[in-house]
Scaffold this motif. Structure first.
Motif, PDB file in Angstrom:
ATOM      1  N   ARG B 198       0.586  -1.134  -0.053  1.00 52.87           N
ATOM      2  CA  ARG B 198       0.123   0.046   0.113  1.00 52.87           C
ATOM      3  C   ARG B 198       0.815   1.230   0.002  1.00 52.87           C
ATOM      4  O   ARG B 198       0.563   2.310  -0.797  1.00 52.87           O
ATOM      5  N   LYS B 199       1.820   1.369   0.840  1.00 58.36           N
ATOM      6  CA  LYS B 199       2.760   2.506   0.788  1.00 58.36           C
ATOM      7  C   LYS B 199       3.516   2.757  -0.439  1.00 58.36           C
ATOM      8  O   LYS B 199       3.756   3.757  -1.037  1.00 58.36           O
ATOM      9  N   HIS B 200       3.784   1.817  -1.495  1.00 60.64           N
ATOM     10  CA  HIS B 200       4.182   1.961  -2.538  1.00 60.64           C
ATOM     11  C   HIS B 200       3.118   2.640  -3.546  1.00 60.64           C
ATOM     12  O   HIS B 200       3.418   3.510  -4.623  1.00 60.64           O
ATOM     13  N   ILE B 201       2.064   2.195  -3.413  1.00 61.18           N
ATOM     14  CA  ILE B 201       1.005   2.716  -4.132  1.00 61.18           C
ATOM     15  C   ILE B 201       0.599   3.999  -4.038  1.00 61.18           C
ATOM     16  O   ILE B 201       0.672   4.947  -4.826  1.00 61.18           O
ATOM     17  N   ALA B 202       0.602   4.348  -2.463  1.00 58.85           N
ATOM     18  CA  ALA B 202       0.486   5.771  -2.023  1.00 58.85           C
ATOM     19  C   ALA B 202       1.534   6.518  -2.643  1.00 58.85           C
ATOM     20  O   ALA B 202       1.471   7.789  -3.119  1.00 58.85           O
ATOM     21  N   SER B 203       2.713   6.192  -2.864  1.00 60.82           N
ATOM     22  CA  SER B 203       3.861   6.968  -3.318  1.00 60.82           C
ATOM     23  C   SER B 203       4.074   7.308  -4.679  1.00 60.82           C
ATOM     24  O   SER B 203       4.040   8.375  -5.323  1.00 60.82           O
ATOM     25  N   LEU B 204       3.343   6.137  -5.374  1.00 62.35           N
ATOM     26  CA  LEU B 204       3.184   6.184  -6.739  1.00 62.35           C
ATOM     27  C   LEU B 204       2.182   7.137  -7.186  1.00 62.35           C
ATOM     28  O   LEU B 204       2.553   7.889  -8.072  1.00 62.35           O
ATOM     29  N   ILE B 205       1.107   7.362  -6.626  1.00 64.51           N
ATOM     30  CA  ILE B 205       0.034   8.193  -6.806  1.00 64.51           C
ATOM     31  C   ILE B 205       0.084   9.421  -6.079  1.00 64.51           C
ATOM     32  O   ILE B 205      -0.976  10.416  -6.300  1.00 64.51           O
ATOM     33  N   GLY B 206       0.946   9.524  -5.293  1.00 66.86           N
ATOM     34  CA  GLY B 206       1.012  10.948  -4.457  1.00 66.86           C
ATOM     35  C   GLY B 206       0.313  10.988  -3.649  1.00 66.86           C
ATOM     36  O   GLY B 206      -0.814  12.145  -3.466  1.00 66.86           O
ATOM     37  N   THR B 207      -0.108  10.164  -2.634  1.00 66.14           N
ATOM     38  CA  THR B 207      -1.019  10.259  -1.697  1.00 66.14           C
ATOM     39  C   THR B 207      -0.781   9.484  -0.143  1.00 66.14           C
ATOM     40  O   THR B 207       0.456   8.943  -0.165  1.00 66.14           O
ATOM     41  N   SER B 208      -1.520   9.452   0.670  1.00 66.26           N
ATOM     42  CA  SER B 208      -1.164   8.596   1.928  1.00 66.26           C
ATOM     43  C   SER B 208      -1.692   7.326   1.980  1.00 66.26           C
ATOM     44  O   SER B 208      -2.633   7.101   1.277  1.00 66.26           O
ATOM     45  N   VAL B 209      -1.063   6.354   2.823  1.00 68.15           N
ATOM     46  CA  VAL B 209      -1.399   4.958   2.821  1.00 68.15           C
ATOM     47  C   VAL B 209      -2.949   4.862   3.364  1.00 68.15           C
ATOM     48  O   VAL B 209      -3.798   4.435   2.668  1.00 68.15           O
ATOM     49  N   GLU B 210      -3.424   5.595   4.234  1.00 69.02           N
ATOM     50  CA  GLU B 210      -4.817   5.810   4.833  1.00 69.02           C
ATOM     51  C   GLU B 210      -5.806   5.896   3.488  1.00 69.02           C
ATOM     52  O   GLU B 210      -6.508   5.286   3.568  1.00 69.02           O
ATOM     53  N   THR B 211      -5.464   6.979   2.826  1.00 69.81           N
ATOM     54  CA  THR B 211      -6.345   7.386   1.612  1.00 69.81           C
ATOM     55  C   THR B 211      -6.318   6.226   0.668  1.00 69.81           C
ATOM     56  O   THR B 211      -7.382   6.013   0.413  1.00 69.81           O
ATOM     57  N   VAL B 212      -5.240   5.772   0.324  1.00 74.74           N
ATOM     58  CA  VAL B 212      -5.419   4.425  -0.321  1.00 74.74           C
ATOM     59  C   VAL B 212      -5.999   3.495   0.243  1.00 74.74           C
ATOM     60  O   VAL B 212      -7.047   2.857  -0.815  1.00 74.74           O
ATOM     61  N   SER B 213      -6.086   3.173   1.465  1.00 77.11           N
ATOM     62  CA  SER B 213      -6.962   2.020   1.832  1.00 77.11           C
ATOM     63  C   SER B 213      -8.578   2.484   1.830  1.00 77.11           C
ATOM     64  O   SER B 213      -9.378   1.617   1.552  1.00 77.11           O
ATOM     65  N   ARG B 214      -8.780   3.658   2.086  1.00 79.87           N
ATOM     66  CA  ARG B 214     -10.078   4.126   2.098  1.00 79.87           C
ATOM     67  C   ARG B 214     -10.569   4.024   0.613  1.00 79.87           C
ATOM     68  O   ARG B 214     -11.845   3.768   0.352  1.00 79.87           O
ATOM     69  N   THR B 215      -9.774   4.554  -0.416  1.00 80.17           N
ATOM     70  CA  THR B 215     -10.288   4.713  -1.478  1.00 80.17           C
ATOM     71  C   THR B 215     -10.414   3.174  -2.208  1.00 80.17           C
ATOM     72  O   THR B 215     -11.335   3.226  -2.931  1.00 80.17           O
ATOM     73  N   ILE B 216      -9.538   2.267  -1.662  1.00 78.70           N
ATOM     74  CA  ILE B 216      -9.759   0.864  -2.100  1.00 78.70           C
ATOM     75  C   ILE B 216     -11.330   0.461  -1.627  1.00 78.70           C
ATOM     76  O   ILE B 216     -11.962  -0.286  -2.291  1.00 78.70           O
ATOM     77  N   LYS B 217     -11.623   0.779  -0.408  1.00 78.52           N
ATOM     78  CA  LYS B 217     -12.714   0.159  -0.028  1.00 78.52           C
ATOM     79  C   LYS B 217     -14.153   1.054  -0.589  1.00 78.52           C
ATOM     80  O   LYS B 217     -14.859   0.303  -1.178  1.00 78.52           O
ATOM     81  N   GLU B 218     -13.863   2.036  -0.915  1.00 72.95           N
ATOM     82  CA  GLU B 218     -14.786   2.735  -1.640  1.00 72.95           C
ATOM     83  C   GLU B 218     -14.999   2.263  -3.262  1.00 72.95           C
ATOM     84  O   GLU B 218     -16.202   1.937  -3.429  1.00 72.95           O
ATOM     85  N   LEU B 219     -13.787   1.799  -3.766  1.00 71.25           N
ATOM     86  CA  LEU B 219     -14.074   0.959  -5.132  1.00 71.25           C
ATOM     87  C   LEU B 219     -14.850  -0.192  -4.885  1.00 71.25           C
ATOM     88  O   LEU B 219     -15.212  -0.809  -5.835  1.00 71.25           O
ATOM     89  N   GLU B 220     -14.483  -0.629  -3.665  1.00 72.69           N
ATOM     90  CA  GLU B 220     -14.971  -2.129  -3.710  1.00 72.69           C
ATOM     91  C   GLU B 220     -16.639  -2.137  -3.382  1.00 72.69           C
ATOM     92  O   GLU B 220     -17.527  -2.908  -3.789  1.00 72.69           O
ATOM     93  N   ASP B 221     -16.951  -0.958  -2.552  1.00 72.94           N
ATOM     94  CA  ASP B 221     -18.364  -0.514  -2.434  1.00 72.94           C
ATOM     95  C   ASP B 221     -19.136  -0.454  -3.836  1.00 72.94           C
ATOM     96  O   ASP B 221     -20.071  -0.717  -3.762  1.00 72.94           O
ATOM     97  N   ASP B 222     -18.484   0.086  -4.695  1.00 72.28           N
ATOM     98  CA  ASP B 222     -19.008   0.043  -5.897  1.00 72.28           C
ATOM     99  C   ASP B 222     -18.732  -0.840  -7.016  1.00 72.28           C
ATOM    100  O   ASP B 222     -18.980  -0.541  -8.082  1.00 72.28           O
TER     101      ASP B 222
END
Lengths: 245, 245
Positions: B198-222
């Motif tokens: 997750r931290k590499h994802i965050a680093s690649l798209i320029g955000t924080s790990v927490e937001t990556v986690s939350r956004t993943i959940k959001e994508l799953e919800d949809d």
DNA sequence: CGTACCGTTGAGGTGAGTCAAAGTAAGTGG
DNA sequence: CCACTTACTTTGACTCACCTCAACGGTACG
């Protein structure tokens, strides 16, 4: 900072090049010390044309036709993504070339070259570039250097970095521009003419015009930089550099 | 999508290259169809070494010593800026090279190459690259193509674009990775192994790990993508593509 | 079974985006 | 020269996406 004719050395070196009176492109990185054969190709092949502000040198998705070399004026490279967001990633100053990325990458132009100030542009067609590369193998080495040093991607890391605050990105842009806009120092203060509008600044650092305006005001409140229309005044370059860190 | 031996063509073509059994680097873009002289240089010059996860192939600010070619494993290129923010801008998959930008740009490395998975790397020293360029002028043309097509800068426009929402950037990254991670389709669904944390994802798209986690959940919800630890399941690639637009 | 790392979840604060409107400069034509 | 249009810039109000800090659940490894 004045040469023997009283001209601004910085301006001469950075933007007009001493040999430009003979051949406008001969002093540029890629074309220096060409052998006779390829120099002949260059001289007979290059086509000089002028562009008015608002016109476009090449469009995104166009097939690459050759290399463009800016003699004078100002050009901005901007990319339109699938979301309709216009992303400017590079300013082209006199003495710099563009169009080579898609040419060597063998794919359509991924950006449009929009003319901001009346510009004189030398165009060297694809075929002649090919021939020059055959005649003078060292030319490809110089192109490799140019592409490897492309300031667009290099600057993007700091100018378009989501976690960085707009203030930081803007400050960095002002710092980069101060080196390219023939800034002159007036009793300690650094001063230069900003060649672009607010919307271009916004596009370069990935924000909105309104935020640019507000951030400028903020920087003025903190006495970091002062704006008078398109004049930029930097009281202390060290203070500006500290901003970035 | 299966070749005559029943192997996954995609996997073979994208990641392992058919000729890698003979010479691991010979099938790569830059080294194909070398003439005999430069091919000899390459074969005798290249040094193969293995790296463990967590180790670094080269460090930012190091002088460039040559070109690195990844035979297998996974490497991430990350840049540390003046603010101490780590910016990952490129994943290196097997069959891809790195180190050439600073080499041809004639400046220190502007990034560190961090090994994520145990990797086998071929190193070709600077001197030998020079000699090969002299022996085979077409090699420089191939390097020009490689640099011009560098996915790092190209992807940055969409992966690290401040005005784009994290959701959009993440979706785009998943789309890019699906093409590089030998994804296989299981009855309609696209499925692949996410090679990074997750931290590499965050680093690649320029955000924080927490937001990556939350956004993943959001994508799953949809119901756009589903994550099971490091398994990624895409019910509909079209739906994912629509996300990006 | 503890330690360490990775990933998730919650709460709270804020930087920056959007929309809307007013102010300013620049260009146009009579 | 002055109205008039047009483009650029600034300002205000409001909203929210995302960051930060903090705690907690999972998984791997000795």
């Amino acid at each position: 900072m004045k040469d023997y004719k009283g001209q601004d050395v910085h301006k001469l070196g950075k933007c007009l090049h001493s040999k430009c009176s003979l051949c406008p492109v001969s002093a540029l990185t890629e074309w220096t010390n060409l052998n006779d054969a390829s120099n002949n190709i260059l001289q007979s092949a290059r086509q000089t044309s002028t562009y008015q502000p608002g016109s476009t040198i090449f469009h995104q998705n166009d097939a690459p036709l050759g290399v463009y070399c800016l003699m004078n004026g100002l050009v901005i490279l901007k990319q339109m993504d699938v979301h309709g967001i216009e992303t400017a990633f590079r300013l082209l100053f006199p003495g710099q070339t563009c169009g080579w990325r898609s040419l060597f990458g063998e794919h359509p132009h991924q950006a449009s070259a929009l003319v901001l100030e009346a510009s004189t542009v030398c165009f060297i067609p694809l075929n002649d570039i090919e021939n020059m590369l055959l005649e003078d193998p060292s030319l490809s080495r110089r192109f490799l250097k140019t592409i490897a040093r492309d300031p667009g991607p290099a600057n993007a890391v700091v100018l378009r970095n989501p976690p960085l605050a707009v203030r930081t990105r803007l400050t960095h842009l002002l710092l980069i521009l101060s080196e390219q806009c023939m800034s002159k120092s007036i009793d300690g203060d650094l001063c230069y003419h900003l060649p672009i509008q607010r919307k271009h600044i916004a596009s370069l650092i990935g924000t909105s015009v309104e935020t640019v305006s507000r951030t400028i005001k903020e920087l003025e409140d903190d006495s970091v930089v002062f704006f008078d229309r398109k004049k930029v005044l930097i009281p202390s370059i060290e203070k500006l550099r500290r901003e970035v860190e």
